[in-house]
Motif scaffolding. Structure first.
Motif, PDB file in Angstrom:
ATOM      1  N   UNK A 396       0.829  -1.193   0.000  1.00 58.44           N
ATOM      2  CA  UNK A 396       0.000   0.000   0.000  1.00 58.44           C
ATOM      3  C   UNK A 396       0.873   1.256   0.000  1.00 58.44           C
ATOM      4  N   UNK A 397       0.560   2.165  -0.892  1.00 56.35           N
ATOM      5  CA  UNK A 397       1.308   3.401  -1.019  1.00 56.35           C
ATOM      6  C   UNK A 397       2.401   3.371  -2.061  1.00 56.35           C
ATOM      7  N   UNK A 398       2.777   2.169  -2.551  1.00 59.65           N
ATOM      8  CA  UNK A 398       3.774   2.087  -3.625  1.00 59.65           C
ATOM      9  C   UNK A 398       3.258   2.787  -4.879  1.00 59.65           C
ATOM     10  N   UNK A 399       4.123   3.547  -5.540  1.00 57.09           N
ATOM     11  CA  UNK A 399       3.776   4.184  -6.814  1.00 57.09           C
ATOM     12  C   UNK A 399       4.474   3.449  -7.947  1.00 57.09           C
ATOM     13  N   UNK A 400       3.684   2.876  -8.833  1.00 56.62           N
ATOM     14  CA  UNK A 400       4.210   2.163 -10.003  1.00 56.62           C
ATOM     15  C   UNK A 400       4.138   3.116 -11.191  1.00 56.62           C
ATOM     16  N   UNK A 401       5.264   3.313 -11.866  1.00 54.78           N
ATOM     17  CA  UNK A 401       5.321   4.268 -12.972  1.00 54.78           C
ATOM     18  C   UNK A 401       5.431   3.537 -14.314  1.00 54.78           C
ATOM     19  N   UNK A 402       4.795   4.116 -15.332  1.00 55.30           N
ATOM     20  CA  UNK A 402       4.811   3.562 -16.684  1.00 55.30           C
ATOM     21  C   UNK A 402       5.306   4.646 -17.646  1.00 55.30           C
ATOM     22  N   UNK A 403       6.396   4.371 -18.333  1.00 52.56           N
ATOM     23  CA  UNK A 403       6.959   5.305 -19.303  1.00 52.56           C
ATOM     24  C   UNK A 403       6.758   4.728 -20.703  1.00 52.56           C
ATOM     25  N   UNK A 404       6.251   5.542 -21.618  1.00 55.99           N
ATOM     26  CA  UNK A 404       5.923   5.074 -22.960  1.00 55.99           C
ATOM     27  C   UNK A 404       6.877   5.695 -23.979  1.00 55.99           C
ATOM     28  N   UNK A 405       7.309   4.883 -24.927  1.00 60.24           N
ATOM     29  CA  UNK A 405       8.277   5.359 -25.912  1.00 60.24           C
ATOM     30  C   UNK A 405       7.959   4.825 -27.299  1.00 60.24           C
ATOM     31  N   UNK A 406       8.163   5.677 -28.289  1.00 65.80           N
ATOM     32  CA  UNK A 406       8.037   5.281 -29.687  1.00 65.80           C
ATOM     33  C   UNK A 406       9.363   4.773 -30.255  1.00 65.80           C
ATOM     34  N   UNK A 407      10.448   4.886 -29.459  1.00 66.74           N
ATOM     35  CA  UNK A 407      11.770   4.517 -29.963  1.00 66.74           C
ATOM     36  C   UNK A 407      12.422   3.545 -28.987  1.00 66.74           C
ATOM     37  N   UNK A 408      12.998   2.521 -29.524  1.00 70.23           N
ATOM     38  CA  UNK A 408      13.589   1.462 -28.698  1.00 70.23           C
ATOM     39  C   UNK A 408      14.716   1.989 -27.825  1.00 70.23           C
ATOM     40  N   UNK A 409      15.446   2.982 -28.307  1.00 68.48           N
ATOM     41  CA  UNK A 409      16.609   3.476 -27.568  1.00 68.48           C
ATOM     42  C   UNK A 409      16.246   4.447 -26.448  1.00 68.48           C
ATOM     43  N   UNK A 410      14.976   4.861 -26.348  1.00 68.44           N
ATOM     44  CA  UNK A 410      14.560   5.823 -25.323  1.00 68.44           C
ATOM     45  C   UNK A 410      13.540   5.199 -24.375  1.00 68.44           C
ATOM     46  N   UNK A 411      13.654   5.516 -23.087  1.00 62.46           N
ATOM     47  CA  UNK A 411      12.652   5.049 -22.126  1.00 62.46           C
ATOM     48  C   UNK A 411      11.334   5.787 -22.281  1.00 62.46           C
ATOM     49  N   UNK A 412      11.394   7.067 -22.702  1.00 60.62           N
ATOM     50  CA  UNK A 412      10.179   7.874 -22.801  1.00 60.62           C
ATOM     51  C   UNK A 412      10.316   8.842 -23.966  1.00 60.62           C
ATOM     52  N   UNK A 413       9.232   9.026 -24.697  1.00 60.78           N
ATOM     53  CA  UNK A 413       9.179  10.039 -25.754  1.00 60.78           C
ATOM     54  C   UNK A 413       7.942  10.905 -25.533  1.00 60.78           C
ATOM     55  N   UNK A 414       8.088  12.191 -25.830  1.00 62.52           N
ATOM     56  CA  UNK A 414       6.986  13.160 -25.749  1.00 62.52           C
ATOM     57  C   UNK A 414       6.368  13.215 -24.352  1.00 62.52           C
ATOM     58  N   UNK A 415       7.140  12.868 -23.330  1.00 67.05           N
ATOM     59  CA  UNK A 415       6.701  12.947 -21.933  1.00 67.05           C
ATOM     60  C   UNK A 415       5.450  12.119 -21.660  1.00 67.05           C
TER      61      UNK A 415
END
Length: 504
Positions: A396-415
């Protein structure tokens, strides 16, 4: 003598009041048949506010190998009841035979239309040899609120105002609800809903319709589009509740902000509830529900991440500790809810005349990799713009984050990022509602164990348009399916789109 008697009986029958007949015998050998009936470009649209809606159809050749087929005339019937139309009674409009080859955007020229009513119509045509076709299949449209004075509702929302100085949106996506009592289950009830920001409509705990992220995007500096929902089937005798869930989204979009409207999601809604299904201008509804200060409001567990601006569209964060399971049912305790706040924006209300947004083509991940930093990298197999659903576990209270990317080399694109705060059960499911992501790869942070492929899925979100045509050429390898929901964006770069070609 008997033959003469039969003829007299037939003539008397045709002269009886209310007996429907046409002045021309239909020739089943007509070379063309009308179909694909549309009103204002739409198939059986709901809630139109056009006083003279435009009707269209296309033709199908009775013999596809023949040449020279064409339409030389048409006749349109519009009726107040489906049964009347079946008897060829155009009690609202009978265009009569019009000598014309036109079949697109024919303006209605019948009796004045009535708000919140259904109209049935069909068309017959003459071919190049003056032969009359059979009637098209019955189509219909429903009217919305045709005059500004028909609206009795107020714009409402909460007292939370967006602070643009924040990195992420500071206001929750609010719940609003109204309870009321009916003497009996109604025969007819439509609710018209316009919102600045997205909305969902619920009746007695059930979401109405399959649309998502409604309404469609509109420049809210001048206008708001309303959507019509049929809610009669979900209402019952006794206590009922209508609930609306607002998404912040476009309500805080900088270019749409004007002085008379504060930066907060707002909604206006009106429903007339009838005991008689075939309401007329003389029919009075049993009850009219309007948004006003008597509605109750409460924060939902959902909130916008980002600030809904270029490269800061963000995503959504769900706090499972704020869940109220029965928030949209009659069992909900409203005593701790606040009163809604009314607003007076200078917005023109008009019907949404476009297909709604829908979720299509469930997308399943093809692989998950555990990385050295304790994060998990999910490959959805295809770049897509849409929704994701991810099951999570933790404390309880854990924050799970999801980062989305259009490019394999980046963890996140366009925030593009979303999050889920785990509640007391230690598990939950993140699911988009009022925002979407774009990408193929998802980086998950905060999980203590690797998720399975079955824990993750996605959907393409797009307008519910219908396929208009297809294209083929002599080389099968060059057959190209250009529908957006069939495109393979896995090789996209800098917004260029490469489509998958079927194998030879």
């Amino acid at each position: 003598m008997r033959r003469t008697k039969n003829i007299l009986i037939l003539l008397l029958f045709l002269c009886l009041p209310g007996v429907a007949y046409t002045s021309r015998i239909v020739d089943v050998s007509s070379s063309v048949v009308p179909g694909n009936a549309r009103c204002e470009y739409l198939i059986n649209p709901k809630g139109l506010d056009e006083l003279q809606p435009r009707l269209s159809w296309t033709l199908t050749a009775a013999d596809s190998s023949a040449f020279g087929q064409k339409q030389t005339g048409y006749r349109i019937l519009v009726a107040s009841t489906e049964s009347g139309l079946k008897l060829n009674r155009g009690d609202v409009w009978d265009s009569g035979w019009v000598n014309s080859s036109e079949m697109q955007q024919i303006s209605y020229k019948g009796k004045p239309l009535v708000s919140d009513k259904i109209y049935f119509w069909k068309v017959s045509v003459k071919d190049e040899k003056d032969k009359v076709s059979g009637w098209s299949k019955t189509a219909h449209w429903t009217t919305g609120l045709l005059k500004p004075t028909d609206w009795k509702a107020k714009w409402i929302g909460t007292d939370q105002i967006f602070d643009p100085a924040q990195q992420d949106c500071n206001i929750s996506d609010p719940w609003l609800r109204k309870t009321f009592t009916l003497k009996a289950k109604p025969a007819k009830a439509n609710i018209f809903v316009a919102s600045v920001g997205f909305h969902e409509v619920y009746v007695n705990g059930k979401k109405i319709g399959n649309d998502v992220m409604a309404p469609s995007v509109t420049d809210h500096t001048k206008r708001a589009r309303y959507v019509a929902y049929d809610i009669a089937s979900e209402l019952k005798a006794g206590k009922n509740v209508i609930a609306i869930w607002l998404g912040t989204s476009w309500s805080i979009f900088g270019p749409y902000i004007v002085k008379d409207r504060l930066n907060t999601p707002i909604v206006i809604a009106q429903a007339s509830i009838y005991a008689n299904k075939n309401s007329t201008t003389l029919s009075k509804p049993e009850l009219v529900i309007v948004t006003d200060e008597t509605w109750k409001t409460h924060e939902s567990p959902n909130k916008l991440l980002g600030v809904w601006d270029s490269n800061r569209m963000g995503g959504e964060i769900w706090d499972a500790n704020k869940e109220v399971l029965n928030w949209n049912t009659t069992a909900c305790d409203e005593t701790t809810w606040d009163k809604a706040v009314s607003y007076q924006p200078k917005l023109i209300l008009s019907a949404q005349k476009i297909e709604p947004n829908r979720a299509f083509d469930e997308i399943k991940p093809i692989g998950i990799v555990e990385r050295n930093d304790g994060t998990y990298r999910v490959d959805m197999g295809v770049n897509f713009a849409g929704w994701t659903e991810i099951k999570v576990k933790g404390n309880q209270g854990d924050t799970i984050k999801f980062l989305f990317s259009e490019r394999e080399q980046n963890d996140i694109t366009f925030s593009n990022h979303s999050a889920f705060i785990i509640g007391k059960t230690g598990q939950g499911t993140f699911h988009n509602r009022f925002n979407y992501s774009s990408g193929r790869w998802i980086t998950i942070k905060g999980l203590k164990s690797k998720p399975s492929l079955a824990d993750i899925r996605g959907w393409l979100i797009r307008t519910n348009y219908k396929e208009a045509t297809t294209f083929e050429c002599s080389r099968s390898v060059a057959k190209l399916d250009v529908r957006p929901d069939k495109m393979d964006f896995s090789k996209s770069f800098n917004r260029r789109v490469y489509c998958r070609l079927p194998s030879a």
